[in-house]
Write a protein that holds these residues in place. Structure first.
Motif, PDB file in Angstrom:
ATOM      1  N   MET A 148       0.831  -1.210   0.000  1.00  0.00           N
ATOM      2  CA  MET A 148       0.000   0.000   0.000  1.00  0.00           C
ATOM      3  C   MET A 148       0.864   1.258   0.000  1.00  0.00           C
ATOM      4  O   MET A 148       0.594   2.206  -0.747  1.00  0.00           O
ATOM      5  CB  MET A 148      -0.938  -0.009   1.202  1.00  0.00           C
ATOM      6  N   CYS A 149       1.910   1.275   0.821  1.00  0.00           N
ATOM      7  CA  CYS A 149       2.791   2.447   0.855  1.00  0.00           C
ATOM      8  C   CYS A 149       3.497   2.643  -0.483  1.00  0.00           C
ATOM      9  O   CYS A 149       3.645   3.766  -0.967  1.00  0.00           O
ATOM     10  CB  CYS A 149       3.802   2.314   1.986  1.00  0.00           C
ATOM     11  N   LYS A 150       3.917   1.544  -1.082  1.00  0.00           N
ATOM     12  CA  LYS A 150       4.615   1.607  -2.370  1.00  0.00           C
ATOM     13  C   LYS A 150       3.688   2.112  -3.482  1.00  0.00           C
ATOM     14  O   LYS A 150       4.075   2.968  -4.279  1.00  0.00           O
ATOM     15  CB  LYS A 150       5.142   0.205  -2.700  1.00  0.00           C
ATOM     16  N   MET A 174       1.245   7.793   5.556  1.00  0.00           N
ATOM     17  CA  MET A 174       1.561   7.764   6.992  1.00  0.00           C
ATOM     18  C   MET A 174       0.541   6.917   7.762  1.00  0.00           C
ATOM     19  O   MET A 174       0.901   6.172   8.670  1.00  0.00           O
ATOM     20  CB  MET A 174       1.615   9.190   7.558  1.00  0.00           C
ATOM     21  N   TRP A 175      -0.739   7.036   7.404  1.00  0.00           N
ATOM     22  CA  TRP A 175      -1.771   6.241   8.067  1.00  0.00           C
ATOM     23  C   TRP A 175      -1.549   4.750   7.814  1.00  0.00           C
ATOM     24  O   TRP A 175      -1.623   3.935   8.735  1.00  0.00           O
ATOM     25  CB  TRP A 175      -3.157   6.664   7.590  1.00  0.00           C
ATOM     26  N   SER A 176      -1.275   4.387   6.560  1.00  0.00           N
ATOM     27  CA  SER A 176      -1.025   2.980   6.225  1.00  0.00           C
ATOM     28  C   SER A 176       0.199   2.459   6.952  1.00  0.00           C
ATOM     29  O   SER A 176       0.198   1.343   7.479  1.00  0.00           O
ATOM     30  CB  SER A 176      -0.817   2.815   4.718  1.00  0.00           C
ATOM     31  N   LEU A 177       1.236   3.270   7.009  1.00  0.00           N
ATOM     32  CA  LEU A 177       2.472   2.852   7.662  1.00  0.00           C
ATOM     33  C   LEU A 177       2.284   2.697   9.170  1.00  0.00           C
ATOM     34  O   LEU A 177       2.709   1.697   9.753  1.00  0.00           O
ATOM     35  CB  LEU A 177       3.581   3.854   7.353  1.00  0.00           C
ATOM     36  N   THR A 178       1.624   3.660   9.799  1.00  0.00           N
ATOM     37  CA  THR A 178       1.472   3.570  11.258  1.00  0.00           C
ATOM     38  C   THR A 178       0.536   2.440  11.665  1.00  0.00           C
ATOM     39  O   THR A 178       0.841   1.699  12.602  1.00  0.00           O
ATOM     40  CB  THR A 178       0.964   4.897  11.849  1.00  0.00           C
ATOM     41  N   THR A 179      -0.581   2.282  10.973  1.00  0.00           N
ATOM     42  CA  THR A 179      -1.487   1.188  11.342  1.00  0.00           C
ATOM     43  C   THR A 179      -0.868  -0.161  11.020  1.00  0.00           C
ATOM     44  O   THR A 179      -0.994  -1.110  11.803  1.00  0.00           O
ATOM     45  CB  THR A 179      -2.842   1.317  10.643  1.00  0.00           C
ATOM     46  N   GLY A 180      -0.178  -0.264   9.898  1.00  0.00           N
ATOM     47  CA  GLY A 180       0.485  -1.520   9.562  1.00  0.00           C
ATOM     48  C   GLY A 180       1.599  -1.857  10.533  1.00  0.00           C
ATOM     49  O   GLY A 180       1.745  -3.009  10.951  1.00  0.00           O
ATOM     50  N   LEU A 181       2.380  -0.849  10.915  1.00  0.00           N
ATOM     51  CA  LEU A 181       3.444  -1.094  11.893  1.00  0.00           C
ATOM     52  C   LEU A 181       2.882  -1.454  13.254  1.00  0.00           C
ATOM     53  O   LEU A 181       3.419  -2.323  13.946  1.00  0.00           O
ATOM     54  CB  LEU A 181       4.348   0.138  12.015  1.00  0.00           C
TER      55      LEU A 181
END
Length: 194
Positions: A148-150, A174-181
């Motif tokens: 998703m980030c890519k 940022m939302w995808s990265l933080t929730t995924g992390l």
């Protein structure tokens, strides 16, 4: 595929995720506040031998895992489906789809095992199934987050002139990265402590 179509798909996915997340939160609050608190603190200890009371779980605790697993299946399935529809290379989507299906089939086996083995020594037989299930789901979560980030980053490079669109894409990344992390870190902690 146009940028507007991909933003609409992300908005649909976010709205669906928020609704299912709200349903899960309401289920948890209702379950722990009303249904099980009286039972586990007072009612369960009546007319039950002490060893069974401390080493065995009740069927209602296991039944609670069914809607939780179903909700997470729907959300993760929707994200994998979005990844399939938006990606240009289908290999990554297939790579995420296979552990997604296998992981949730292990989850179904785990839930069935919860009902078969309700007491402590026998319930340890389910631990390996649970670890395999959560490991495969963790792998799927990592792939979905990275993909998703890519994909969002690639979309960002095509629209450098629209500052509002860039801010939206940046916030979605940022939302995808933080929730995924957050999901990956909590799953990793869970797997290391089991």
């Amino acid at each position: 595929m146009s940028t507007h179509a991909s933003f609409g798909a992300m908005l649909d996915g976010a709205a669906m995720s928020y609704v299912l997340y709200g349903i899960i939160c309401c289920q948890v609050v209702w379950y722990y506040e009303f249904a099980s608190l009286w039972y586990y603190l007072l009612g369960r200890g009546l007319d039950v031998e002490p060893l069974r009371f401390t080493l065995c779980t009740h069927w209602s605790l296991q039944a609670h895992s069914i809607p939780a697993e179903f909700s997470s299946f729907l959300v993760e399935g929707y994200l994998v489906l979005r990844m399939w529809k938006l990606s240009t290379r289908k290999r990554t989507a297939i790579l995420a789809f296979a552990p997604f299906l296998v992981g949730y089939s292990f989850s179904a086996v785990y839930i069935i095992g919860l009902f078969k083995h309700q007491c402590y020594p026998e319930s340890l037989a389910n631990n390996s199934i649970m670890v395999v299930s959560f490991s495969l789901r963790l792998f799927t979560d990592i792939l979905v987050t990275v993909t998703m980030c890519k994909m969002l980053y690639r979309r960002k490079s095509g629209i450098q002139s629209h500052m509002a669109s860039l801010r939206v894409i940046r916030s979605l990344i940022m939302w995808s990265l933080t929730t995924g992390l957050l999901i990956c870190i909590s799953s990793t902690i869970f797997l290391t402590t089991v």
